[in-house]
Design a protein around this motif. Structure first.
Motif, PDB file in Angstrom:
ATOM      1  N   SER A 102       0.847  -1.194   0.000  1.00 53.95           N
ATOM      2  CA  SER A 102       0.000   0.000   0.000  1.00 53.95           C
ATOM      3  C   SER A 102       0.881   1.241   0.000  1.00 53.95           C
ATOM      4  CB  SER A 102      -0.908   0.015   1.235  1.00 53.95           C
ATOM      5  OG  SER A 102      -1.664   1.195   1.283  1.00 53.95           O
ATOM      6  N   LEU A 103       0.766   2.044  -1.073  1.00 50.20           N
ATOM      7  CA  LEU A 103       1.518   3.286  -1.206  1.00 50.20           C
ATOM      8  C   LEU A 103       0.577   4.473  -1.391  1.00 50.20           C
ATOM      9  CD1 LEU A 103       4.369   2.035  -3.569  1.00 50.20           C
ATOM     10  CD2 LEU A 103       4.454   2.312  -1.093  1.00 50.20           C
ATOM     11  N   GLU A 104      -0.621   4.397  -0.833  1.00 48.69           N
ATOM     12  CA  GLU A 104      -1.601   5.446  -1.023  1.00 48.69           C
ATOM     13  C   GLU A 104      -1.227   6.694  -0.219  1.00 48.69           C
ATOM     14  OE1 GLU A 104      -5.334   3.917   0.130  1.00 48.69           O
ATOM     15  OE2 GLU A 104      -5.397   2.350  -1.408  1.00 48.69           O
ATOM     16  N   PRO A 105      -1.599   7.897  -0.732  1.00 43.02           N
ATOM     17  CA  PRO A 105      -1.402   9.117   0.059  1.00 43.02           C
ATOM     18  C   PRO A 105      -2.126   9.011   1.394  1.00 43.02           C
ATOM     19  CG  PRO A 105      -1.933   9.652  -2.216  1.00 43.02           C
ATOM     20  CD  PRO A 105      -2.121   8.160  -2.067  1.00 43.02           C
ATOM     21  N   GLY A 106      -1.468   9.468   2.434  1.00 41.21           N
ATOM     22  CA  GLY A 106      -2.010   9.368   3.785  1.00 41.21           C
ATOM     23  C   GLY A 106      -1.257   8.361   4.615  1.00 41.21           C
ATOM     24  N   ALA A 107      -0.570   7.427   3.950  1.00 40.13           N
ATOM     25  CA  ALA A 107       0.186   6.412   4.675  1.00 40.13           C
ATOM     26  C   ALA A 107       1.685   6.676   4.623  1.00 40.13           C
ATOM     27  CB  ALA A 107      -0.112   5.019   4.097  1.00 40.13           C
ATOM     28  N   ARG A 108       2.091   7.813   4.040  1.00 39.90           N
ATOM     29  CA  ARG A 108       3.509   8.121   3.899  1.00 39.90           C
ATOM     30  C   ARG A 108       3.994   8.963   5.077  1.00 39.90           C
ATOM     31  NH1 ARG A 108       2.836  11.351  -1.486  1.00 39.90           N
ATOM     32  NH2 ARG A 108       1.318  12.274  -0.049  1.00 39.90           N
ATOM     33  N   TYR A 109       5.314   9.024   5.230  1.00 36.12           N
ATOM     34  CA  TYR A 109       5.862   9.835   6.318  1.00 36.12           C
ATOM     35  C   TYR A 109       5.590  11.315   6.102  1.00 36.12           C
ATOM     36  CZ  TYR A 109       9.071  11.931   9.635  1.00 36.12           C
ATOM     37  OH  TYR A 109       9.601  12.695  10.645  1.00 36.12           O
ATOM     38  N   ILE A 110       5.621  11.782   4.857  1.00 43.32           N
ATOM     39  CA  ILE A 110       5.383  13.200   4.601  1.00 43.32           C
ATOM     40  C   ILE A 110       3.964  13.589   5.011  1.00 43.32           C
ATOM     41  CG2 ILE A 110       4.708  12.750   2.204  1.00 43.32           C
ATOM     42  CD1 ILE A 110       6.541  15.861   3.569  1.00 43.32           C
ATOM     43  N   ASP A 111       2.994  12.673   4.859  1.00 40.50           N
ATOM     44  CA  ASP A 111       1.626  12.951   5.309  1.00 40.50           C
ATOM     45  C   ASP A 111       1.569  13.081   6.833  1.00 40.50           C
ATOM     46  OD1 ASP A 111       0.195  12.643   2.683  1.00 40.50           O
ATOM     47  OD2 ASP A 111       1.080  10.661   2.831  1.00 40.50           O
ATOM     48  N   PHE A 112       2.357  12.271   7.521  1.00 36.90           N
ATOM     49  CA  PHE A 112       2.446  12.349   8.975  1.00 36.90           C
ATOM     50  C   PHE A 112       3.179  13.611   9.406  1.00 36.90           C
ATOM     51  CE2 PHE A 112       4.816  11.564  12.879  1.00 36.90           C
ATOM     52  CZ  PHE A 112       3.851  11.063  13.736  1.00 36.90           C
ATOM     53  N   LEU A 113       4.163  14.032   8.609  1.00 35.63           N
ATOM     54  CA  LEU A 113       5.038  15.133   8.993  1.00 35.63           C
ATOM     55  C   LEU A 113       4.377  16.497   8.865  1.00 35.63           C
ATOM     56  CD1 LEU A 113       7.922  16.117   9.748  1.00 35.63           C
ATOM     57  CD2 LEU A 113       8.442  16.105   7.303  1.00 35.63           C
ATOM     58  N   SER A 138       3.272  21.498  -0.009  1.00 35.31           N
ATOM     59  CA  SER A 138       3.239  20.045   0.177  1.00 35.31           C
ATOM     60  C   SER A 138       2.222  19.388  -0.746  1.00 35.31           C
ATOM     61  CB  SER A 138       2.912  19.716   1.639  1.00 35.31           C
ATOM     62  OG  SER A 138       1.656  20.251   2.012  1.00 35.31           O
ATOM     63  N   ARG A 139       1.161  20.107  -1.091  1.00 31.49           N
ATOM     64  CA  ARG A 139       0.159  19.555  -2.022  1.00 31.49           C
ATOM     65  C   ARG A 139       0.735  19.457  -3.437  1.00 31.49           C
ATOM     66  NH1 ARG A 139      -5.556  19.547  -2.559  1.00 31.49           N
ATOM     67  NH2 ARG A 139      -6.036  18.492  -4.511  1.00 31.49           N
ATOM     68  N   LEU A 140       1.400  20.503  -3.895  1.00 28.80           N
ATOM     69  CA  LEU A 140       1.927  20.518  -5.264  1.00 28.80           C
ATOM     70  C   LEU A 140       3.094  19.565  -5.442  1.00 28.80           C
ATOM     71  CD1 LEU A 140       1.818  24.359  -6.050  1.00 28.80           C
ATOM     72  CD2 LEU A 140       0.214  22.587  -6.799  1.00 28.80           C
ATOM     73  N   VAL A 141       3.969  19.480  -4.450  1.00 35.76           N
ATOM     74  CA  VAL A 141       5.187  18.686  -4.598  1.00 35.76           C
ATOM     75  C   VAL A 141       4.967  17.235  -4.220  1.00 35.76           C
ATOM     76  CG1 VAL A 141       7.605  18.452  -3.882  1.00 35.76           C
ATOM     77  CG2 VAL A 141       6.613  20.726  -4.194  1.00 35.76           C
ATOM     78  N   PHE A 142       4.235  16.977  -3.121  1.00 42.24           N
ATOM     79  CA  PHE A 142       4.113  15.611  -2.600  1.00 42.24           C
ATOM     80  C   PHE A 142       2.683  15.074  -2.635  1.00 42.24           C
ATOM     81  CE2 PHE A 142       7.715  17.559  -0.283  1.00 42.24           C
ATOM     82  CZ  PHE A 142       8.731  16.739  -0.761  1.00 42.24           C
ATOM     83  N   GLY A 143       1.711  15.871  -3.054  1.00 45.88           N
ATOM     84  CA  GLY A 143       0.341  15.394  -3.113  1.00 45.88           C
ATOM     85  C   GLY A 143      -0.311  15.215  -1.761  1.00 45.88           C
ATOM     86  N   VAL A 144       0.114  15.980  -0.755  1.00 44.95           N
ATOM     87  CA  VAL A 144      -0.468  15.879   0.582  1.00 44.95           C
ATOM     88  C   VAL A 144      -1.821  16.589   0.592  1.00 44.95           C
ATOM     89  CG1 VAL A 144      -0.183  16.471   3.014  1.00 44.95           C
ATOM     90  CG2 VAL A 144       1.796  15.775   1.649  1.00 44.95           C
ATOM     91  N   THR A 145      -2.851  15.914   1.054  1.00 50.79           N
ATOM     92  CA  THR A 145      -4.196  16.486   1.119  1.00 50.79           C
ATOM     93  C   THR A 145      -4.774  16.303   2.514  1.00 50.79           C
ATOM     94  OG1 THR A 145      -5.213  14.407   0.380  1.00 50.79           O
ATOM     95  CG2 THR A 145      -4.630  16.011  -1.330  1.00 50.79           C
ATOM     96  N   SER A 146      -5.888  16.961   2.763  1.00 47.14           N
ATOM     97  CA  SER A 146      -6.607  16.820   4.034  1.00 47.14           C
ATOM     98  C   SER A 146      -7.839  15.958   3.804  1.00 47.14           C
ATOM     99  CB  SER A 146      -7.002  18.196   4.585  1.00 47.14           C
ATOM    100  OG  SER A 146      -7.785  18.052   5.747  1.00 47.14           O
ATOM    101  N   GLN A 147      -7.864  14.781   4.400  1.00 48.90           N
ATOM    102  CA  GLN A 147      -8.989  13.869   4.227  1.00 48.90           C
ATOM    103  C   GLN A 147     -10.279  14.421   4.818  1.00 48.90           C
ATOM    104  OE1 GLN A 147      -8.567  11.090   2.410  1.00 48.90           O
ATOM    105  NE2 GLN A 147      -6.408  11.629   2.162  1.00 48.90           N
ATOM    106  N   GLY A 148     -10.167  15.279   5.818  1.00 52.84           N
ATOM    107  CA  GLY A 148     -11.352  15.840   6.462  1.00 52.84           C
ATOM    108  C   GLY A 148     -11.738  17.208   5.948  1.00 52.84           C
TER     109      GLY A 148
END
Length: 356
Positions: free
Chosen positions: A154-165, A231-241
């Motif tokens: 599983s490599l989905e966004p939200g499970a990566r360290y950058i999402d945690f960071l 972080s959204r443009l470079v790593f695809g970090v989003t807010s699930q809520g």
């Protein structure tokens, strides 16, 4: 007054005048703009690249040159996940002690064959290397698994360290902004005798403190947007809520740390004093509030203490919204603690604040 004299301009409220003065003062400081807006983005990009998703390995394995060492080397080499080193008896243990090898394999000298593993059981990577190497060697010896299994990486966004960071960096930015942007600024104004001049004006203490906090909230908006958009443009970090609950949490966090910054600077007379106080307040939160790693890594005995640190409920709430899609209704305890810190510290700062 003459009949033909021009009417005097309408008098602006002290609260609005102070906000305008703080904004102008901030915009005249290029270094402040860099540390508030550019540095957080550099931090996100640097840590995001350093901890980006990449294949596991290679794992450093040292093999002692004895017995079936060559056969072990050939078996592990075919797997491709190991960086192998053939060493003598003295060198293999030296590599393990100095961290240059995560696993040492010593072939057995008896007729039954086999080999011994030496590794550090306190290091996750060392334990992982031991089990991976053993699995490869056992399969090479024709071992058959009793139960068939299927792997689904599983490599989905939200499970990566950058999402945690990213939520942790947002909380750290709010902490630093409240302490340095409010606390340090007030002491600097006290040293430059600006507070004495404000004291001579028809302005209430509450107007001054509220204006300092409000101006800090204005600076927070572009600071947070820089981190979120970058972080959204470079790593695809989003807010699930979603972003409205996230925005409310950010405003509450900015209010909380502005109140703490006001309290710290309410009576500090020198830069050295306020710097020491701010570092004493911020250091426990940098270490124990889960900016870069989960607070669950700490012993259970200190968990109640970490839970009441001002930064801890904010970061937990931010991560719950961004990673789990939690609603604000499910974050009642965290919201209550954030509001309590902000209201109590502002009330104490209003009571103890000294102009000179």
């Amino acid at each position: 007054m003459s009949e033909h004299s021009p009417p005097s301009p309408p008098r602006r409220h002290p609260f609005l005048s102070l906000i305008a003065a703080r904004v102008r003062e901030f915009c005249r400081e290029p270094s402040a703009i860099f540390w508030v807006y550019v540095f957080p983005l550099i931090l996100v990009l640097t840590l995001g690249v350093a901890f980006r998703n990449q294949p596991v390995g290679p794992f450093a394995v040292a093999i002692q040159t004895s017995g079936s060492a060559e056969q072990i080397r050939q078996t592990l080499e075919r797997d491709g996940r190991f960086r192998l080193q053939m060493c003598d008896q003295h060198e293999v243990h030296s590599r393990l002690r100095t961290g240059r090898a995560e696993l040492v394999i010593i072939p057995s000298s008896d007729a039954a064959g086999g080999h011994a593993y030496y590794f550090d059981p306190t290091q996750a990577n060392s334990v992982l290397t031991r089990h991976l190497a053993d699995d490869v060697l056992q399969r090479g010896a024709q071992r058959q698994d009793a139960i068939p299994v299927v792997d689904h990486p599983s490599l989905e966004p939200g499970a990566r360290y950058i999402d945690f960071l990213v939520p942790g960096l947002l909380g750290m930015g709010l902490l630093g902004g409240g302490m340095w942007g409010v606390g340090f600024a007030i002491v600097d104004m006290r040293l430059r005798k600006l507070l004495k001049r404000y004291l001579a004006t028809p302005m209430k203490r509450s107007h001054f403190l509220a204006a300092v906090m409000a101006s800090r909230l204005l600076f927070t908006i572009p600071e947070v947007l820089t981190v979120l958009v970058g972080s959204r443009l470079v790593f695809g970090v989003t807010s699930q809520g979603g972003y409205w609950p996230l925005g409310l949490l950010i405003l509450l966090g900015a209010f909380q740390f502005s109140g703490i910054g006001l309290l710290v600077a309410s009576r500090a007379q020198t830069i050295e004093t306020v710097s020491g106080l701010m570092n004493a307040v911020m250091l426990p939160m940098w270490i124990g509030s889960g900016i870069f790693f989960s607070t669950e890594r700490f012993p259970a005995a200190v968990q109640p203490l970490l839970a009441v640190l001002p930064l801890t409920p904010l970061i937990h709430a931010l991560r719950s919204v961004m990673l789990e899609g939690a609603s604000l209704g499910s974050l009642g305890p965290q919201l209550a603690l954030i509001l309590a810190w902000g209201c109590v510290t502002f009330a104490l700062a209003l009571r103890w604040f000294r102009w000179n």
